[in-house]
Motif scaffolding. Structure first.
Motif, PDB file in Angstrom:
ATOM      1  N   LYS A 114       0.831  -1.210   0.000  1.00 56.76           N
ATOM      2  CA  LYS A 114       0.000   0.000   0.000  1.00 56.76           C
ATOM      3  C   LYS A 114       0.860   1.253   0.000  1.00 56.76           C
ATOM      4  O   LYS A 114       0.523   2.253  -0.643  1.00 56.76           O
ATOM      5  CB  LYS A 114      -0.923  -0.020   1.219  1.00 56.76           C
ATOM      6  N   PHE A 115       1.975   1.213   0.721  1.00 49.65           N
ATOM      7  CA  PHE A 115       2.867   2.370   0.741  1.00 49.65           C
ATOM      8  C   PHE A 115       3.566   2.570  -0.604  1.00 49.65           C
ATOM      9  O   PHE A 115       3.756   3.701  -1.041  1.00 49.65           O
ATOM     10  CB  PHE A 115       3.925   2.203   1.840  1.00 49.65           C
ATOM     11  N   ASN A 116       3.946   1.461  -1.251  1.00 50.35           N
ATOM     12  CA  ASN A 116       4.680   1.577  -2.511  1.00 50.35           C
ATOM     13  C   ASN A 116       4.320   0.406  -3.426  1.00 50.35           C
ATOM     14  O   ASN A 116       4.984  -0.626  -3.422  1.00 50.35           O
ATOM     15  CB  ASN A 116       6.191   1.591  -2.248  1.00 50.35           C
ATOM     16  N   PRO A 117       3.250   0.560  -4.228  1.00 50.83           N
ATOM     17  CA  PRO A 117       2.847  -0.545  -5.120  1.00 50.83           C
ATOM     18  C   PRO A 117       3.694  -0.651  -6.380  1.00 50.83           C
ATOM     19  O   PRO A 117       3.431  -1.510  -7.222  1.00 50.83           O
ATOM     20  CB  PRO A 117       1.404  -0.161  -5.480  1.00 50.83           C
ATOM     21  N   TYR A 118       4.712   0.195  -6.524  1.00 55.99           N
ATOM     22  CA  TYR A 118       5.487   0.235  -7.755  1.00 55.99           C
ATOM     23  C   TYR A 118       6.708  -0.668  -7.717  1.00 55.99           C
ATOM     24  O   TYR A 118       7.385  -0.830  -8.728  1.00 55.99           O
ATOM     25  CB  TYR A 118       5.931   1.672  -8.039  1.00 55.99           C
ATOM     26  N   ARG A 119       7.047  -1.246  -6.548  1.00 54.57           N
ATOM     27  CA  ARG A 119       8.245  -2.077  -6.453  1.00 54.57           C
ATOM     28  C   ARG A 119       7.928  -3.525  -6.803  1.00 54.57           C
ATOM     29  O   ARG A 119       7.089  -4.169  -6.155  1.00 54.57           O
ATOM     30  CB  ARG A 119       8.824  -2.001  -5.042  1.00 54.57           C
ATOM     31  N   PRO A 120       8.580  -4.088  -7.827  1.00 55.31           N
ATOM     32  CA  PRO A 120       8.293  -5.473  -8.223  1.00 55.31           C
ATOM     33  C   PRO A 120       8.601  -6.483  -7.132  1.00 55.31           C
ATOM     34  O   PRO A 120       7.899  -7.492  -7.006  1.00 55.31           O
ATOM     35  CB  PRO A 120       9.198  -5.680  -9.441  1.00 55.31           C
ATOM     36  N   ASP A 121       9.663  -6.254  -6.326  1.00 55.42           N
ATOM     37  CA  ASP A 121      10.000  -7.232  -5.293  1.00 55.42           C
ATOM     38  C   ASP A 121       8.931  -7.311  -4.214  1.00 55.42           C
ATOM     39  O   ASP A 121       8.622  -8.398  -3.708  1.00 55.42           O
ATOM     40  CB  ASP A 121      11.368  -6.918  -4.685  1.00 55.42           C
ATOM     41  N   ILE A 122       8.330  -6.179  -3.858  1.00 47.68           N
ATOM     42  CA  ILE A 122       7.250  -6.191  -2.871  1.00 47.68           C
ATOM     43  C   ILE A 122       6.021  -6.897  -3.442  1.00 47.68           C
ATOM     44  O   ILE A 122       5.390  -7.724  -2.762  1.00 47.68           O
ATOM     45  CB  ILE A 122       6.899  -4.751  -2.438  1.00 47.68           C
ATOM     46  N   ALA A 123       5.664  -6.586  -4.688  1.00 46.13           N
ATOM     47  CA  ALA A 123       4.502  -7.225  -5.312  1.00 46.13           C
ATOM     48  C   ALA A 123       4.704  -8.735  -5.433  1.00 46.13           C
ATOM     49  O   ALA A 123       3.778  -9.524  -5.182  1.00 46.13           O
ATOM     50  CB  ALA A 123       4.243  -6.614  -6.677  1.00 46.13           C
TER      51      ALA A 123
END
Length: 480
Positions: A322-331
């Motif tokens: 939710k804080f950073n949906p743009y990072r592929p590793d988090i997704a």
């Protein structure tokens, strides 16, 4: 002295060249009587820095903290004392001046000898590095021609070099500031930046020529390496330009007659208010974006720590996303805690933000293979491998999951689909093997250690059996 030691530690021929050009400019800009004193002030620090570099190089740049700090303090003290001594000798008479000049020449020769001897091996091996950079620049020029005028957008090389590299070199930076800016902003962006740069040089030449050597270092080494990728370097450039501009503004304000008191109080206020609002919104937006990034990073690190359980990890990864949906590793990490359809939705959404991420394509291929959709899995894997073809691990994992997808389809009674999926896996394997053979036969650098391993050979053989031979009853089920 610490700055000169850092220059030697970089072992960068480009840094040495840029500093040499800046030094020549600094001496040329000095008054004739001030050039020798400047040379006297440089000799001792340079010799001490070269000696310190030799000690650190012998310890492989990792000395024990206390001896290392003591060596730094001792060398710095020696540099200061040596400079004071040479300057005192220079002011003490003709014979003392001759002794000071002799000591300066000897210090320069000693520093050069120590530096060259300490970096000889690295310099001898530097030809390969230079050839690798030339190859990198050729690839970058080809990529630039695809969007020459407006560029591809920010972080172009970092995101796309794996997809366009002609050999398996490692290089998240293009090692050329001009090419990096051209890839990001195109010719139009380069023209704007060049205009800004030359305008700053013009201001300095007129009002603060003593700052020109520092700008020469910024310009030359930034053009030869990746200094311009760091915001701090641009902040230094802006600061130097502001310094030169402020000196000219002060001179003009002294020369101009004073305006009436009422106008002097009234006219600056609109400018002050507008500037304040701009700074407030800019700083506020920067702080908010930075806070989002930091919060996402903290949640992600907590989630990936060994002490985090399954449900807790899911909660933390959801917060990070939710804080950073743009990072592929988090997704990708979050998708592994969700069921198939939800996981796929997260990955497809993240792919819209990062369309050049091979990691997302590989994860989507894995999900499709686990659900028995071999054709879709093959499409995802092929797109991901196009973006990162010199990654042996990704190639091997794609073969493994194509085999698993084929077996799931065969086990479900879809014999033709299973064979087609296996045939698609064989095509991936054949391209992988051909690429590995080309790399092994070539003379280019193989920094990524790209090759074909035993697991990939085994998966390729299994896929051939599933696609063209009698169905094998025994296959490995161990994930790579």
């Amino acid at each position: 002295m610490p700055a000169q030691a850092a220059l030697l530690l970089s072992e960068s021929r480009g840094a040495w060249l840029a500093t040499g050009c800046a030094a020549v400019a600094a001496f040329a800009l000095q008054r004739r009587g001030a050039r020798l004193p400047l040379l006297l002030a440089t000799a001792a620090p340079l010799a001490c820095a070269a000696w310190l570099y030799r000690q650190l190089a012998a310890a492989q740049l990792a000395p024990a903290p206390v001896p290392g700090l003591l060596a730094l303090a001792g060398a710095w003290a020696a540099a200061l004392l040596g400079t004071l001594l040479l300057c005192r000798l220079w002011q003490s008479g003709a014979r003392a001046r001759a002794a000071a000049l002799t000591a300066t020449v000897l210090a320069g020769i000693a520093a050069a000898t120590v530096a060259v001897a300490s970096t000889a091996d690295r310099m001898a091996a530097g030809v390969g590095t230079g050839l690798s950079r030339l190859q990198m620049w050729r690839d970058a020029l080809k990529l630039w021609t695809e969007a020459a005028w407006l560029g591809h957008g920010g972080e172009t090389w970092r995101n796309m070099f794996r997809a366009i590299q002609s050999s398996p070199y490692v290089g998240g930076e293009v090692h050329n500031g001009i090419l990096d800016l051209a890839l990001d902003t195109g010719v139009i962006g380069l023209l704007f930046i060049a205009g800004w740069f030359f305008s700053t040089l013009r201001t300095m030449w007129r009002h603060a020529p003593q700052l020109l050597p520092s700008v020469i270092v910024f310009g030359l080494h930034g053009a030869m390496d990746f200094d311009w990728s760091f915001t701090f370097n641009w902040m230094l450039f802006i600061w130097l330009g502001g310094w030169a501009l402020s000196s000219s503004t002060l001179q003009e304000s002294v020369a101009d007659p004073k305006r009436p008191g009422f106008l002097r109080l009234l006219s600056p206020w609109p400018q002050v208010i507008l500037t304040g609002l701009f700074v407030m919104f800019w700083l506020g937006g920067t702080v908010w974006l930075a806070g989002q990034q930091v919060a996402a990073e903290q949640q992600y690190r907590l989630a990936m720590s060994k002490d985090t359980g399954g449900e807790e990890r899911k909660v933390l990864l959801t917060a990070a996303y939710k804080f950073n949906p743009y990072r592929p590793d988090i997704a990708t990490s979050l998708s592994r805690t969700l069921t198939g359809e939800k996981a796929e939705t997260i990955l497809v959404k993240s792919l819209s933000f990062s369309p050049a991420s091979p990691q997302l394509y590989g994860e989507l291929g894995r999900l499709a293979a686990q659900s028995g959709r071999g054709e879709l899995a093959g499409s995802y894997f092929e797109q991901g491998l196009v973006l990162n073809r010199f990654d042996a691990s990704s190639q091997s994992q794609a073969l493994y999951w194509m085999e698993q997808a084929s077996r799931r389809e065969l086990a479900s009674g879809y014999a033709e689909r299973g064979r087609q999926t296996a045939a698609a896996g064989v095509r991936i394997y054949q391209r992988y093997r051909q690429l590995a053979e080309e790399v092994a036969a070539g003379e280019e650098r193989n920094d990524r250690r790209f090759g074909i391993g035993e697991e990939a050979l085994r998966y390729g053989n299994h896929l051939r059996l599933l696609a063209f031979g009698p169905l094998a009853s025994e296959v490995t089920r161990k994930s790579p």
